[in-house]
Scaffold this active site. Structure first.
Site, PDB file in Angstrom:
ATOM      1  CG  HIS A  15      -1.938   0.991   1.345  1.00 17.62           C
ATOM      2  ND1 HIS A  15      -1.672   2.315   1.631  1.00 17.62           N
ATOM      3  CD2 HIS A  15      -3.288   0.898   1.194  1.00 17.62           C
ATOM      4  CE1 HIS A  15      -2.815   2.986   1.649  1.00 17.62           C
ATOM      5  NE2 HIS A  15      -3.805   2.155   1.389  1.00 17.62           N
TER       6      HIS A  15
ATOM      7  CG  ASP B 285       0.709  -2.155   6.145  1.00 17.40           C
ATOM      8  OD1 ASP B 285      -0.144  -2.137   7.054  1.00 17.40           O
ATOM      9  OD2 ASP B 285       0.516  -1.625   5.030  1.00 17.40           O
TER      10      ASP B 285
ATOM     11  CD  GLN C 102      -6.489  -4.396   4.154  1.00 18.47           C
ATOM     12  OE1 GLN C 102      -7.427  -5.188   4.257  1.00 18.47           O
ATOM     13  NE2 GLN C 102      -6.689  -3.093   3.992  1.00 18.47           N
TER      14      GLN C 102
ATOM     15  CE  LYS D 167      -7.150   0.041   6.409  1.00 19.04           C
ATOM     16  NZ  LYS D 167      -8.068   0.342   5.304  1.00 19.04           N
TER      17      LYS D 167
ATOM     18  CB  CYS E 164      -3.665   3.254  -1.612  1.00 25.90           C
ATOM     19  SG  CYS E 164      -4.806   4.618  -1.370  1.00 25.90           S
TER      20      CYS E 164
END
Length: 411
Positions: free
Chosen positions: A127, A202, A205, A228, A368
């Protein structure tokens, strides 16, 4: 269709999410397939944030009166709960505005530790939030930016030879927001540590959808966002091993993160307070704590299993439609609940608009993640992302919507 069943009682779960019962365009029932962008919020989260304002609205860490004390207790209690959720100690969790700010915090704080000739290693799957800050760090310091390539099916091509004695930090996603692929974080971390490099994952997700143990993964840093994972917008987190956080200078400065202030200069608190300035976002922390309780009540293994059922159905439905190409693996192996796709003869934005007219909310664009789209040979795509409140029937409605769009555009 697949006969595998979900471990979750989705019909009951959906009753906890007020927004899911609304109708949208043309009085169509909402089919929300964009949780990868932001999740919907259960009543428990909405109530927790509202209760803070109604009963405990004092500035945390800013006073000795009862409301301030209660605000501080809620704020720090949420920190401990969120830290435990990912297997961390509470003094290893820094509150930020979002995962994006968390990445920037580390990238800026490392400026003095990176020099020309050093290397920063990322991947084509990233991302932009875990790509642009490292480009900026390379530009500030003269370091070289390198990256793992994406395979033709959108997986991370792990080439350990890219990690050298010059590598200062490896920053990779735990789960792609486009192809849904889950990367080999533990393997990457082992190789990076053997070379003396730091690792930032990261988890934006990954953390909302799978059981995560940062100690087992051994990453030095992990970032994620509350919105999220059923929590409020405007609150994210940075996990860092305590000694790694303690080695970083402040990112933002001002009140509360200080230790002693004189006109000639200041000293700063120990982590995590060193990185938290301004009045703390205690109401959002209360909401995220309620979200963690909700997820813990369901069980993250059950959440992941439910999403695998949905993803399997989506792959089955979409591959059964002529002219649909899935960007990413065709199976659920090492894959999360994000399915990006393109439809021959229909621009992604046109498809999204037709689906929206039918009440189906998906993401459209490059998500993104422009470099990954280029690597996969497309400029943009449509993306459906599933969560614990989605049903198999909604996946089927997506398929019906795509077929309708093909007839509408005569392709």
């Amino acid at each position: 269709m697949s006969a595998v069943t979900s471990p979750l009682d989705v019909e009951t779960i959906r009753k906890d999410f007020p927004l899911l019962s609304r109708t949208v365009r043309n009085d169509k029932p909402l089919v929300y397939l964009d949780s990868g962008a932001t999740s919907q919020k259960p009543t428990a989260v909405l109530d927790a944030e509202r209760e803070f304002y109604e009963r405990h609205n004092g500035a945390a860490h800013r006073g000795s009166h009862l409301l301030s004390e209660e605000g501080t207790e809620i704020y720090e209690g949420a920190r401990a709960k969120v830290a435990a959720f990912i297997g961390a100690d509470e003094n290893e969790l820094v509150w930020t505005k979002a995962a994006t700010e968390s990445v920037n915090l580390v990238a800026y704080a490392l400026t003095g530790s990176v020099k020309a000739g050093d290397e920063i290693l990322i991947s084509e799957l990233e991302h932009h939030a875990n790509l642009v800050p490292w480009q900026q760090l390379a530009q500030r310091t003269g370091a070289t930016l390198k990256w793992f390539k994406a395979t033709p099916e959108g997986r991370l091509d792990f080439d350990p030879s890219l990690i050298t004695e010059r590598t200062k930090i490896v920053a990779v996603t735990g789960q792609s927001n486009v192809t849904g692929v889950i990367t080999p974080l533990a393997e990457i971390t082992r190789a990076a540590h053997e070379a003396g490099a730091l690792v930032l994952a990261d988890g934006a997700q990954l953390v909302p959808h799978h059981k995560v143990d940062v100690k087992a993964l051994d990453v030095d840093f992990m970032v994620f966002s509350g919105h999220k994972m059923l929590g409020p917008l405007g609150l994210g987190a940075l996990y860092g091993k305590y000694d790694k956080l303690d080695a970083l200078p402040p990112f933002l400065s001002g009140g509360d993160m200080i230790e002693i202030v004189r006109m000639e200069g200041s000293t700063f608190q120990a982590p995590p307070m060193r990185f938290e300035t301004g009045v703390p976002p205690a109401p959002q922390a209360a909401g995220l704590a309620a979200a963690i309780d909700y997820l813990d009540g369901l069980g993250m293994d059950n959440v992941a299993a439910h999403e695998e059922v949905l993803t399997a159905r989506a792959l089955e439905v979409l591959t059964g439609i002529k002219g649909v190409r899935i960007l990413g693996p065709g199976t659920t192996e090492n894959r999360g609940a994000a399915v990006a796709f393109e439809v021959d003869g229909i621009h992604p934005h046109d498809l999204s608009q037709v689906l929206d007219d039918q009440g189906i909310a998906i993401r459209v664009g490059h998500h993104c993640a422009w470099p990954l789209h280029r690597a996969l040979g497309v400029q943009a795509s449509n993306r459906a992302t599933f969560y614990l409140y989605n049903t198999l029937e909604e996946v089927d409605v997506l398929g019906e919507g795509i077929r309708y769009a093909q007839k509408f555009f005569k392709v």
